[in-house]
Write a protein that holds these residues in place. Sequence first.
Motif, mmCIF file in Angstrom:
data_model
loop_
_atom_site.group_PDB
_atom_site.id
_atom_site.type_symbol
_atom_site.label_atom_id
_atom_site.label_comp_id
_atom_site.label_asym_id
_atom_site.label_seq_id
_atom_site.Cartn_x
_atom_site.Cartn_y
_atom_site.Cartn_z
ATOM 1 N N ASN A 97 10.187 -26.046 42.513
ATOM 2 C CA ASN A 97 8.809 -26.192 42.078
ATOM 3 C C ASN A 97 8.143 -27.318 42.852
ATOM 4 O O ASN A 97 8.638 -28.435 42.869
ATOM 5 N N ASP A 144 7.589 -41.889 39.509
ATOM 6 C CA ASP A 144 8.602 -41.055 38.872
ATOM 7 C C ASP A 144 8.290 -40.944 37.386
ATOM 8 O O ASP A 144 8.403 -41.912 36.640
ATOM 9 N N GLY A 164 9.816 -38.760 35.378
ATOM 10 C CA GLY A 164 10.928 -38.103 34.693
ATOM 11 C C GLY A 164 11.029 -36.649 35.068
ATOM 12 O O GLY A 164 11.770 -36.289 35.976
ATOM 13 N N ASP A 165 10.228 -35.787 34.389
ATOM 14 C CA ASP A 165 10.337 -34.353 34.698
ATOM 15 C C ASP A 165 9.462 -33.931 35.870
ATOM 16 O O ASP A 165 9.450 -32.782 36.275
ATOM 17 N N PHE A 166 8.716 -34.882 36.429
ATOM 18 C CA PHE A 166 8.049 -34.622 37.703
ATOM 19 C C PHE A 166 7.906 -35.931 38.480
ATOM 20 O O PHE A 166 7.909 -37.014 37.903
ATOM 21 N N THR A 193 6.921 -32.791 42.693
ATOM 22 C CA THR A 193 8.139 -31.984 42.577
ATOM 23 C C THR A 193 8.789 -32.223 41.217
ATOM 24 O O THR A 193 8.406 -33.137 40.487
ATOM 25 N N GLY A 194 9.787 -31.400 40.910
ATOM 26 C CA GLY A 194 10.531 -31.567 39.663
ATOM 27 C C GLY A 194 10.308 -30.386 38.727
ATOM 28 O O GLY A 194 9.473 -29.523 38.989
ATOM 29 N N PRO A 195 11.066 -30.341 37.626
ATOM 30 C CA PRO A 195 11.013 -29.210 36.700
ATOM 31 C C PRO A 195 9.617 -28.924 36.167
ATOM 32 O O PRO A 195 9.258 -27.765 35.955
ATOM 33 N N ALA A 196 8.807 -29.959 35.963
ATOM 34 C CA ALA A 196 7.478 -29.752 35.372
ATOM 35 C C ALA A 196 6.382 -29.600 36.428
ATOM 36 O O ALA A 196 5.203 -29.463 36.089
ATOM 37 N N GLN A 226 3.705 -26.800 36.097
ATOM 38 C CA GLN A 226 2.685 -26.999 35.064
ATOM 39 C C GLN A 226 1.770 -28.180 35.423
ATOM 40 O O GLN A 226 0.554 -28.079 35.335
#
Length: 140
Positions: free
Chosen positions: A2, A79, A81-83, A108-111, A114
């Motif tokens: 993502n 940073d 956390g989830d992005f 970048t990152g899991p979120a 969204q």
Amino acid sequence: MNMWEYEYSAETTAPPAAIWRHWSDVAAWPTWNDGVEKIEIDGPFVVGTTFTMTPPGDEPIQMRLTEVVPDELFTDVMDAGDFVVRTVHRLEPLPTGLTRITYRTEITGPAAEQVGPQLGPAITADFPDVVAALAKVAEG
């Protein structure tokens, strides 16, 4: 993976060293960057140093310098956390004698899927104005 990304470049007659002087003088960013109301840096302009930037009417954001190559580029990272928001600021001397200034943001990152479409444009909307103001002050 993502990822959300945006890049903006402009050219200036200012040499890289002149632009670098303004980049590395973090405390003075608010004098030319309207996107920064207040800024505090916790050390020298080197990898690992953190700084806290307050955009006008917004919450302070803490960032860390992850790459610093004098007269060439610096990268800051927030940073969450989830992005992660990573912005690369790059200088490229051109054969014409001009310098190309590039600001590139990647989320970048899991979120990221969204968060990116909302946060990304908010972060990068002023890049053309910021780069123009930087070029102007560096051209002096």
